[in-house]
Enzyme design. Sequence first.
Site, mmCIF file in Angstrom:
data_model
loop_
_atom_site.group_PDB
_atom_site.id
_atom_site.type_symbol
_atom_site.label_atom_id
_atom_site.label_comp_id
_atom_site.label_asym_id
_atom_site.label_seq_id
_atom_site.Cartn_x
_atom_site.Cartn_y
_atom_site.Cartn_z
ATOM 1 N N ARG A 1 -9.132 -6.715 -7.034
ATOM 2 C CA ARG A 1 -9.116 -5.271 -7.237
ATOM 3 C C ARG A 1 -9.645 -4.874 -8.618
ATOM 4 N NH1 ARG A 1 -4.349 -2.263 -4.270
ATOM 5 N NH2 ARG A 1 -3.049 -3.471 -5.656
ATOM 6 N N LYS B 1 -11.061 7.294 1.384
ATOM 7 C CA LYS B 1 -10.750 7.785 0.038
ATOM 8 C C LYS B 1 -10.865 6.654 -0.976
ATOM 9 C CE LYS B 1 -5.716 7.156 0.456
ATOM 10 N NZ LYS B 1 -5.612 6.111 -0.565
ATOM 11 N N LYS C 1 -1.396 4.296 1.817
ATOM 12 C CA LYS C 1 -2.463 3.391 1.419
ATOM 13 C C LYS C 1 -2.634 3.401 -0.101
ATOM 14 C CE LYS C 1 -3.533 2.330 5.677
ATOM 15 N NZ LYS C 1 -2.367 2.933 6.327
ATOM 16 N N ASP C 2 -3.205 2.325 -0.622
ATOM 17 C CA ASP C 2 -3.307 2.102 -2.054
ATOM 18 C C ASP C 2 -4.207 3.119 -2.750
ATOM 19 O OD1 ASP C 2 -3.045 -0.567 -0.485
ATOM 20 O OD2 ASP C 2 -2.215 -1.016 -2.457
ATOM 21 N N ARG C 3 -3.956 3.307 -4.048
ATOM 22 C CA ARG C 3 -4.806 4.176 -4.868
ATOM 23 C C ARG C 3 -6.079 3.441 -5.289
ATOM 24 N NH1 ARG C 3 -4.010 8.373 -8.754
ATOM 25 N NH2 ARG C 3 -1.750 8.228 -8.581
#
Length: 354
Positions: free
Chosen positions: A27, A56, A85-87
């Site tokens: 990430r 997004k 969901k993750d940022r």
Amino acid sequence: MSEPTRPGDWPRATEAEFGPPRRGEFRATPEDFVVEEILGFAPEGQGEHLWLWIEKRGLTTLEAVRHLARACGVPVRAVGYSGMKDRVAVTRQWLSVHLPGQSAPDDLAARLADCGVNVHEQVRHPRKLKRGVHRANRFQLRLTGEAIGDDLEARWAWLCRHGVPNLFGPQRFGPAGRNLARARALLARGWRKRDDREGMLLSAARSYLFNELTAMRLIDGSWRRLVAGDVAILDGSASQFSVAVVDAELSERADRLDLHPSGVLWGTGASLATDVAARYEGGLAERHAALCRGLEQAGVRMARRALRMRLGQPRLERAESVAQLDFHLPRGSFATAVLRELIDHPTLTLPVEG
């Protein structure tokens, strides 16, 4: 029954076979962590709710929900979603917005694009999108660093064969585990909804207890095999049944990942576990009496969760110092639980005391 020496530093399933993993990175950019929701059914094409398939970057799901509500001129409660969901990721998921008898703004897609939300599809459905209705999530992850070494394929193959401990990821507990600390304080004085409107702190406490129970069974190896009195959960479903005696057939089914032992999500009500499995839960209640009592007094209902998850459609590709992982996980399971078996990274360990 032994227990972890330091809460939050839960054991790895692969460590006995391969030793601790080496340092790895993930990430570094949102494109290194791609998550796609697998709904498992199609919207009907008519109804009061407009469903949007979005992509997004750099936003949480709740931030995207607020943008959609604002763009449509409706309250946040009119917007539905299935999973958080993750940022720091590229994430694709469904959102819904209640628009009875009215059309969406003509420039809705443009308004959302300005906020970092791209709309790929819009379709009507009779009902609001509810939490937890999607079937699974697909992950496409890119790893780099020292961990991309000779044993990465072996670790990956082991997880594909035996499954992955179904631990809640560190993101469930907030930065530096602060949600867990807040949960302890709130439950000690008595939980009130006005102090935890989304139930985030209750969830942090239950998740922590589940991870502690899973850790007990990781230490003695029973996280992937049935013990007397277990409650087995069928892979890919919510079906469960009590196991009085572990016979050869049940052991074989567990070995091929057809079913999994389960652990308790603490709350009110009687546990279905008996015998050996119940003794694990008794040890948990003794060690974390205040948290267990606080959850019971808060009135949250006891539930169960599989101790193990199967990697769906797993694939690993390597190119020099980069590894690309592709796999499916059932809803509610964390890709970070997979990553911590493959790489060492500070964000994959929860630094808490307790």
